[in-house]
Design a protein around this motif. Structure first.
Motif, PDB file in Angstrom:
ATOM      1  N   ARG A  50       1.213  -0.931  -0.263  1.00  0.00           N
ATOM      2  CA  ARG A  50       0.035  -0.110  -0.407  1.00  0.00           C
ATOM      3  C   ARG A  50       0.484   0.893   0.341  1.00  0.00           C
ATOM      4  O   ARG A  50       1.848   1.279   0.703  1.00  0.00           O
ATOM      5  N   TYR A  51       0.563   2.177  -1.104  1.00  0.00           N
ATOM      6  CA  TYR A  51       1.223   3.839  -0.824  1.00  0.00           C
ATOM      7  C   TYR A  51       0.557   4.515  -0.548  1.00  0.00           C
ATOM      8  O   TYR A  51      -0.371   5.003  -0.516  1.00  0.00           O
ATOM      9  N   MET A  52       1.128   5.483   0.473  1.00  0.00           N
ATOM     10  CA  MET A  52       0.706   6.665   0.575  1.00  0.00           C
ATOM     11  C   MET A  52       1.532   8.291  -0.163  1.00  0.00           C
ATOM     12  O   MET A  52       2.898   8.173   0.046  1.00  0.00           O
ATOM     13  N   SER A  53       0.868   8.881   0.213  1.00  0.00           N
ATOM     14  CA  SER A  53       1.543  10.180  -1.255  1.00  0.00           C
ATOM     15  C   SER A  53       1.039  11.389  -0.123  1.00  0.00           C
ATOM     16  O   SER A  53      -0.108  11.599   0.921  1.00  0.00           O
ATOM     17  N   PHE A  54       2.043  12.387  -0.298  1.00  0.00           N
ATOM     18  CA  PHE A  54       1.619  13.855   0.280  1.00  0.00           C
ATOM     19  C   PHE A  54       0.391  14.394  -0.891  1.00  0.00           C
ATOM     20  O   PHE A  54      -0.393  15.163   0.194  1.00  0.00           O
ATOM     21  N   GLU A  55       0.417  13.812  -1.258  1.00  0.00           N
ATOM     22  CA  GLU A  55      -1.299  14.666  -1.917  1.00  0.00           C
ATOM     23  C   GLU A  55      -2.358  14.061  -1.400  1.00  0.00           C
ATOM     24  O   GLU A  55      -3.744  14.835  -1.018  1.00  0.00           O
ATOM     25  N   GLY A  56      -2.371  12.942  -1.862  1.00  0.00           N
ATOM     26  CA  GLY A  56      -3.564  11.776  -0.448  1.00  0.00           C
ATOM     27  C   GLY A  56      -3.655  12.710   0.560  1.00  0.00           C
ATOM     28  O   GLY A  56      -5.227  13.088   1.443  1.00  0.00           O
ATOM     29  N   CYS A  57      -2.741  12.920   1.675  1.00  0.00           N
ATOM     30  CA  CYS A  57      -2.814  13.457   2.970  1.00  0.00           C
ATOM     31  C   CYS A  57      -3.511  14.937   2.702  1.00  0.00           C
ATOM     32  O   CYS A  57      -3.660  15.063   3.631  1.00  0.00           O
ATOM     33  N   ARG A  58      -3.071  15.625   1.931  1.00  0.00           N
ATOM     34  CA  ARG A  58      -3.914  16.982   1.722  1.00  0.00           C
ATOM     35  C   ARG A  58      -5.163  17.037   1.054  1.00  0.00           C
ATOM     36  O   ARG A  58      -5.590  18.077   1.791  1.00  0.00           O
ATOM     37  N   ARG A  59      -5.173  16.092   0.713  1.00  0.00           N
ATOM     38  CA  ARG A  59      -7.071  15.965   0.681  1.00  0.00           C
ATOM     39  C   ARG A  59      -7.936  15.796   1.520  1.00  0.00           C
ATOM     40  O   ARG A  59      -8.599  16.115   2.113  1.00  0.00           O
ATOM     41  N   LYS A  60      -7.119  15.322   3.092  1.00  0.00           N
ATOM     42  CA  LYS A  60      -7.446  14.592   3.732  1.00  0.00           C
ATOM     43  C   LYS A  60      -7.245  15.336   5.506  1.00  0.00           C
ATOM     44  O   LYS A  60      -8.563  15.977   6.152  1.00  0.00           O
ATOM     45  N   PHE A  61      -6.319  16.687   5.433  1.00  0.00           N
ATOM     46  CA  PHE A  61      -6.131  17.936   6.518  1.00  0.00           C
ATOM     47  C   PHE A  61      -5.404  18.472   6.075  1.00  0.00           C
ATOM     48  O   PHE A  61      -5.039  18.768   4.296  1.00  0.00           O
ATOM     49  N   ASP A  62      -5.524  19.803   6.688  1.00  0.00           N
ATOM     50  CA  ASP A  62      -4.740  20.717   6.371  1.00  0.00           C
ATOM     51  C   ASP A  62      -3.217  20.621   6.437  1.00  0.00           C
ATOM     52  O   ASP A  62      -2.517  20.749   7.378  1.00  0.00           O
ATOM     53  N   VAL A  63      -1.788  20.232   5.413  1.00  0.00           N
ATOM     54  CA  VAL A  63      -0.775  19.875   5.871  1.00  0.00           C
ATOM     55  C   VAL A  63       0.116  21.192   5.937  1.00  0.00           C
ATOM     56  O   VAL A  63       0.974  21.197   6.576  1.00  0.00           O
ATOM     57  N   ALA A  64      -0.296  22.408   5.603  1.00  0.00           N
ATOM     58  CA  ALA A  64       0.424  23.484   5.685  1.00  0.00           C
ATOM     59  C   ALA A  64      -0.056  23.876   7.293  1.00  0.00           C
ATOM     60  O   ALA A  64       1.191  24.465   8.015  1.00  0.00           O
ATOM     61  N   ARG A  65      -1.367  23.714   7.718  1.00  0.00           N
ATOM     62  CA  ARG A  65      -1.505  24.277   9.074  1.00  0.00           C
ATOM     63  C   ARG A  65      -0.775  22.678   9.991  1.00  0.00           C
ATOM     64  O   ARG A  65      -0.645  24.211  11.061  1.00  0.00           O
ATOM     65  N   TYR A  66      -1.156  21.839   9.676  1.00  0.00           N
ATOM     66  CA  TYR A  66       0.142  20.871  10.598  1.00  0.00           C
ATOM     67  C   TYR A  66       1.909  21.151  10.487  1.00  0.00           C
ATOM     68  O   TYR A  66       1.807  21.302  11.568  1.00  0.00           O
ATOM     69  N   SER A  67       2.181  21.842   9.550  1.00  0.00           N
ATOM     70  CA  SER A  67       3.074  21.803   9.112  1.00  0.00           C
ATOM     71  C   SER A  67       3.895  22.727  10.467  1.00  0.00           C
ATOM     72  O   SER A  67       4.674  23.530  10.560  1.00  0.00           O
ATOM     73  N   ALA A  68       2.772  23.764  10.207  1.00  0.00           N
ATOM     74  CA  ALA A  68       2.908  24.942  10.399  1.00  0.00           C
ATOM     75  C   ALA A  68       3.417  25.363  12.391  1.00  0.00           C
ATOM     76  O   ALA A  68       3.895  25.652  13.410  1.00  0.00           O
ATOM     77  N   THR A  69       2.189  24.056  13.151  1.00  0.00           N
ATOM     78  CA  THR A  69       2.332  24.063  14.040  1.00  0.00           C
ATOM     79  C   THR A  69       3.249  23.008  15.193  1.00  0.00           C
ATOM     80  O   THR A  69       3.420  23.198  16.028  1.00  0.00           O
ATOM     81  N   VAL A  70       3.973  22.647  14.054  1.00  0.00           N
ATOM     82  CA  VAL A  70       4.741  21.403  14.858  1.00  0.00           C
ATOM     83  C   VAL A  70       6.631  22.381  14.936  1.00  0.00           C
ATOM     84  O   VAL A  70       6.894  23.186  14.123  1.00  0.00           O
ATOM     85  N   TYR A  71       7.466  22.030  16.424  1.00  0.00           N
ATOM     86  CA  TYR A  71       8.223  22.931  16.877  1.00  0.00           C
ATOM     87  C   TYR A  71       9.290  23.348  15.531  1.00  0.00           C
ATOM     88  O   TYR A  71       9.228  21.885  14.704  1.00  0.00           O
TER      89      TYR A  71
END
Length: 448
Positions: A427-448
């Motif tokens: 099974r494969y998982m992709s950056f684009e697939g994650c971006r369709r599921k949640f706000d990747v930019a928001r998550y990345s901005a909240t991490v130290y």
């Protein structure tokens, strides 16, 4: 009384007089502890003292000060609570089998009760001590709601094969938990025991100190109970919809306490089933019971759970077929450890792990699959993922972690999917697939 199906004899030694020892290992708590309660029942029946023993190894599967600190601070609370119940707590340092056998002889113990644990190293300690001892060794599974030995006699293919077996047995095992009582028979130690000095232990331990303790999780049973109550009231409602969104704070967050045995999975299940059944409770109980106990089944019946040998035949074949596929990106362990990949989401997840001691469960799958994509071989990917998880995660060195990485890299508990380079039919998982599921930019901005 404890269900006798939780109990397994590890040797055939005859009963002897003397104090009952509870060898605390996986279940590091006083409340809701089937093994400790069974040890007290034996001690009361024999009118003997009850002694809790913990064997502290100076090195354990790459654990750092982060994990040792969390564990020892929790054990200090265990010692205090046991003292109120007239039950001594003894910490032994050194090779666990050697030190425990020495203590059995010195204390004149009549029998030993120990915890079930599917990990190879714990199994070696437990079975080696039982084989060399001259007193009965009694193993109690206090971690699985349906005891692992009872749930299935073989390695299960996936959740779909174990689920009906667990559901059939749950009504028999998901019962109220017993309470420990003040022990009426005191212990007279034959030798002077070193006091449990938390500060001295933490300062003297020769563990890796480059990974510091974290402040986001307070160790111990009291903090675990508070975290459970907070989850049940504030995050269990809506769990089914929010659990896979790293921005939603929708997961339980209980894994550090569950891993160190500071919180009973059975207590969590009882709390989660206290209301009417709904999709949120069902989704959470699937994770807590079926998926977690599937991980124990995997590690128990597959001793090579951390190697490529653990992969099902179809997965081993497809990984071998694509072993020499070109890797557009290939990173070594040091680059991964320092979050130096080209993928901002992966880097953010790695930083969350190294900084906070945790990683969102959905991202941990993505994280491990990308390590497969960026490693020179599947074996290297497994080694890198296990090293990083066990080094930084508070819930590392756990069946859940090994099973999750094996699912991501080796197709364990999964099926074949569409063929891709490197992955084959894993099974494969992709950056684009994650971006369709949640706000990747928001998550990345909240991490130290």
């Amino acid at each position: 009384m404890i269900d006798p199906r939780r109990i397994h004899l590890l040797n055939n030694c005859p009963e002897q007089t003397g104090p009952v020892l509870y060898w605390m290992s996986r279940e590091q708590r006083v409340a809701d502890n089937w093994g400790l309660c069974h040890a007290q029942q034996l001690a009361l029946k024999r009118r003997q003292a009850l002694v809790v023993v913990f064997t502290l190894a100076d090195s354990f599967l790459g654990a750092t000060l982060r994990q040792y600190g969390f564990m020892l601070r929790g054990l200090e609370q265990v010692r205090q609570q046991l003292a109120k119940l007239n039950i001594p707590f003894v910490l032994l340092r050194g090779e666990p089998r050697t030190e425990l056998l020495r203590f059995i002889g010195a204390s004149g113990a009549g029998c030993v009760v120990c915890d079930f644990d599917p990990l190879r190293i714990k199994r070696t300690w437990r079975e080696g001590a039982a084989a060399a001892a001259t007193v009965p060794f009694i193993e109690v599974d206090g971690h699985n709601i349906v005891p692992c030995r009872v749930a299935s006699p073989k390695r299960e293919y996936g959740a779909y094969t174990l689920r009906p077996k667990l559901h059939r047995l749950l009504p028999e095992f998901l019962t109220p938990l017993p309470r420990l009582e003040r022990h009426p028979f005191p212990w007279s130690p034959p030798l002077r025991q070193e006091p449990f000095d938390l500060d001295r232990l933490l300062s003297e331990l020769p563990c890796d100190r480059s990974v510091p303790e974290v402040s986001g999780f307070m160790p111990g049973e009291e903090a675990a109970a508070e975290a459970l109550a907070d989850f049940i009231t504030t995050r269990l409602p809506g769990y089914a919809l929010r659990r896979n969104d790293p921005c939603a704070n929708g997961q339980s967050g209980l894994s550090p306490w569950l891993h160190f045995g500071q919180l009973s999975p059975q207590r969590v299940a009882l709390a989660a089933t206290a209301g009417n059944s709904d999709p949120d409770r069902e989704a959470f109980l699937e994770e807590l019971i079926v998926r977690r106990e599937l991980a124990d089944n995997f590690c128990w019946h597959c001793p090579g759970y951390d190697r490529l040998d653990a992969a099902p035949d179809w997965a081993r074949a497809t990984l071998e077929q694509h072993r020499h596929d070109p890797r557009p990106w290939c990173y070594g362990q040091d680059e991964l450890e320092h979050a130096a990949s080209h993928d901002p989401l992966w880097n953010a997840a790695q930083r969350e792990l190294t900084t906070t001691g945790k990683m969102h469960g959905y991202l941990r799958m993505y994280w491990a699959k990308k390590i497969l994509e960026w490693s020179a071989s599947p074996e290297e990917a497994l080694a890198h993922a296990i090293f990083l998880n066990d080094r930084y995660a508070l819930d590392g060195r756990d069946p859940n972690g090994y099973a999750g990485i094996a699912w991501s890299v080796c197709g364990v508990h999964d099926r074949a999917w569409g063929r891709r380079p490197i992955f084959g039919t894993i099974r494969y998982m992709s950056f684009e697939g994650c971006r369709r599921k949640f706000d990747v930019a928001r998550y990345s901005a909240t991490v130290y």
